[in-house]
Design a protein around this motif. Structure first.
Motif, PDB file in Angstrom:
ATOM      1  N   TYR A   1       2.026  -1.395   6.929  1.00  0.00           N
ATOM      2  CA  TYR A   1       3.365  -1.138   7.444  1.00  0.00           C
ATOM      3  C   TYR A   1       3.612  -1.922   8.727  1.00  0.00           C
ATOM      4  O   TYR A   1       4.675  -2.540   8.898  1.00  0.00           O
ATOM      5  CB  TYR A   1       3.542   0.360   7.690  1.00  0.00           C
ATOM      6  N   LEU A   2       2.630  -1.917   9.629  1.00  0.00           N
ATOM      7  CA  LEU A   2       2.791  -2.632  10.897  1.00  0.00           C
ATOM      8  C   LEU A   2       2.855  -4.136  10.679  1.00  0.00           C
ATOM      9  O   LEU A   2       3.639  -4.833  11.333  1.00  0.00           O
ATOM     10  CB  LEU A   2       1.635  -2.280  11.836  1.00  0.00           C
ATOM     11  N   LEU A   3       2.052  -4.655   9.771  1.00  0.00           N
ATOM     12  CA  LEU A   3       2.070  -6.096   9.519  1.00  0.00           C
ATOM     13  C   LEU A   3       3.386  -6.541   8.900  1.00  0.00           C
ATOM     14  O   LEU A   3       3.871  -7.640   9.180  1.00  0.00           O
ATOM     15  CB  LEU A   3       0.901  -6.482   8.608  1.00  0.00           C
ATOM     16  N   ARG A   4       3.981  -5.703   8.048  1.00  0.00           N
ATOM     17  CA  ARG A   4       5.252  -6.060   7.414  1.00  0.00           C
ATOM     18  C   ARG A   4       6.421  -5.978   8.386  1.00  0.00           C
ATOM     19  O   ARG A   4       7.312  -6.818   8.364  1.00  0.00           O
ATOM     20  CB  ARG A   4       5.529  -5.142   6.212  1.00  0.00           C
TER      21      ARG A   4
ATOM     22  N   GLU B   1       0.825  -1.199   0.000  1.00  0.00           N
ATOM     23  CA  GLU B   1       0.000   0.000   0.000  1.00  0.00           C
ATOM     24  C   GLU B   1       0.862   1.253   0.000  1.00  0.00           C
ATOM     25  O   GLU B   1       1.833   1.356   0.746  1.00  0.00           O
ATOM     26  CB  GLU B   1      -0.901   0.016   1.236  1.00  0.00           C
ATOM     27  N   ARG B   2       0.503   2.212  -0.874  1.00  0.00           N
ATOM     28  CA  ARG B   2       1.139   3.512  -0.826  1.00  0.00           C
ATOM     29  C   ARG B   2       0.438   4.377   0.217  1.00  0.00           C
ATOM     30  O   ARG B   2      -0.730   4.179   0.512  1.00  0.00           O
ATOM     31  CB  ARG B   2       1.047   4.206  -2.182  1.00  0.00           C
ATOM     32  N   PHE B   3       1.198   5.348   0.767  1.00  0.00           N
ATOM     33  CA  PHE B   3       0.572   6.249   1.728  1.00  0.00           C
ATOM     34  C   PHE B   3      -0.402   7.159   1.011  1.00  0.00           C
ATOM     35  O   PHE B   3      -0.112   7.717  -0.047  1.00  0.00           O
ATOM     36  CB  PHE B   3       1.624   7.088   2.461  1.00  0.00           C
ATOM     37  N   SER B   4      -1.581   7.317   1.577  1.00  0.00           N
ATOM     38  CA  SER B   4      -2.614   8.169   0.997  1.00  0.00           C
ATOM     39  C   SER B   4      -3.315   8.914   2.117  1.00  0.00           C
ATOM     40  O   SER B   4      -3.665   8.319   3.153  1.00  0.00           O
ATOM     41  CB  SER B   4      -3.619   7.327   0.210  1.00  0.00           C
ATOM     42  N   LEU B   5      -3.509  10.204   1.926  1.00  0.00           N
ATOM     43  CA  LEU B   5      -4.213  10.999   2.927  1.00  0.00           C
ATOM     44  C   LEU B   5      -5.676  10.577   3.064  1.00  0.00           C
ATOM     45  O   LEU B   5      -6.285  10.762   4.113  1.00  0.00           O
ATOM     46  CB  LEU B   5      -4.143  12.486   2.562  1.00  0.00           C
ATOM     47  N   THR B   6      -6.214  10.009   1.998  1.00  0.00           N
ATOM     48  CA  THR B   6      -7.612   9.564   2.061  1.00  0.00           C
ATOM     49  C   THR B   6      -7.757   8.168   2.636  1.00  0.00           C
ATOM     50  O   THR B   6      -8.827   7.787   3.096  1.00  0.00           O
ATOM     51  CB  THR B   6      -8.246   9.600   0.661  1.00  0.00           C
ATOM     52  N   ARG B   7      -6.666   7.377   2.600  1.00  0.00           N
ATOM     53  CA  ARG B   7      -6.700   6.014   3.146  1.00  0.00           C
ATOM     54  C   ARG B   7      -5.459   5.748   3.998  1.00  0.00           C
ATOM     55  O   ARG B   7      -4.669   4.844   3.707  1.00  0.00           O
ATOM     56  CB  ARG B   7      -6.781   4.994   2.013  1.00  0.00           C
ATOM     57  N   PRO B   8      -5.236   6.541   5.059  1.00  0.00           N
ATOM     58  CA  PRO B   8      -4.015   6.348   5.850  1.00  0.00           C
ATOM     59  C   PRO B   8      -4.023   5.050   6.651  1.00  0.00           C
ATOM     60  O   PRO B   8      -2.970   4.475   6.908  1.00  0.00           O
ATOM     61  CB  PRO B   8      -4.003   7.578   6.771  1.00  0.00           C
TER      62      PRO B   8
END
Length: 227
Positions: A26-29, A12-19
């Motif tokens: 990130y936490l799972l990885r 997943e890329r960082f997105s302000l609409t889907r943070p």
């Protein structure tokens, strides 16, 4: 085609609409449960020197708990109450033990080059913890409200005035030092210590030089407990 919300690796890329989706990925990885609650540790952690970090943490926890009890009693609690005096002694000696274990931990990690293997930020946060611990202890000595703290404050005020911060950080103000010690420095220290522990769990415990092949492989455990 690549999904517009993911990068070339499929994450997943960082997105302000889907943070939340990015943060969850990130936490799972980086912090899966097999790292946060490992079933196995490398054989080299059985050395006494590898216990210095957790002993430092134990001293820090005792200092925080005893300090919280002292703070609840007020600024004169440890002078007028026998339980307060006892907690003050627990607080003092836990800090001494913490510094002793921290010094051994720091020296051991320096000479074993524990920043190897992508652990640079682990080392940096450890150094920040050491610096913040010194500042926290300094504010603690200033708020003891006895002759020792008065002498320390008198000696420190000239240095702070020479640095140009005496008007902001007034070491002769016991109330301000109470806030600095209980809220600001301890709060920052708790935050940095949490980061430090998280990075240790992410990268694993650094092996001694030449023993890198003894590290536990960074891969999930299959059903039945077999790798």
């Amino acid at each position: 085609m690549t999904d517009p919300v993911t990068n070339a690796t499929g994450y997943e890329r960082f997105s302000l609409t889907r943070p939340s989706a990015w943060l969850r990925g990130y936490l799972l990885r980086n912090y899966p449960l097999r790292k946060l609650l490992p079933d196995r540790e490398p054989v080299y952690v059985s050395s006494v020197l590898y216990t210095m970090g957790v002993l430092t943490l134990a001293g820090f926890i005792v200092a925080v708990i005893s300090g919280a009890l002292i703070a609840l009693g007020g600024v004169s609690f440890w002078h007028t109450n026998s339980f307060g005096a006892f907690m003050n002694s627990i607080h003092f000696w836990s800090v001494q033990a913490m510094f002793l274990f921290m010094a051994v931990h720091f020296i051991t990690n320096f000479f074993t080059m524990s920043w190897r293997g992508g652990r640079g930020w682990t080392w940096i946060t450890g150094v920040l913890c050491f610096i913040l611990t010194i500042l926290t202890s300094f504010t603690g000595f200033l708020m003891m409200t006895n002759w020792d703290s008065q002498w320390i404050g008198q000696q420190a005020k000239d240095a702070f005035n020479a640095l140009g911060i005496g008007s902001i950080w007034n070491v002769m103000d016991a109330g301000q030092q109470f806030t600095m010690h209980v809220v600001i420095t301890v709060g920052l220290l708790l935050f940095i210590v949490s980061l430090h522990i998280g990075l240790i769990r992410r990268r694993g415990v650094a092996p001694p030089p030449g023993a890198e092949d003894l590290e536990v492989p960074d891969k999930p455990v299959r059903a039945g407990g077999q790798d």
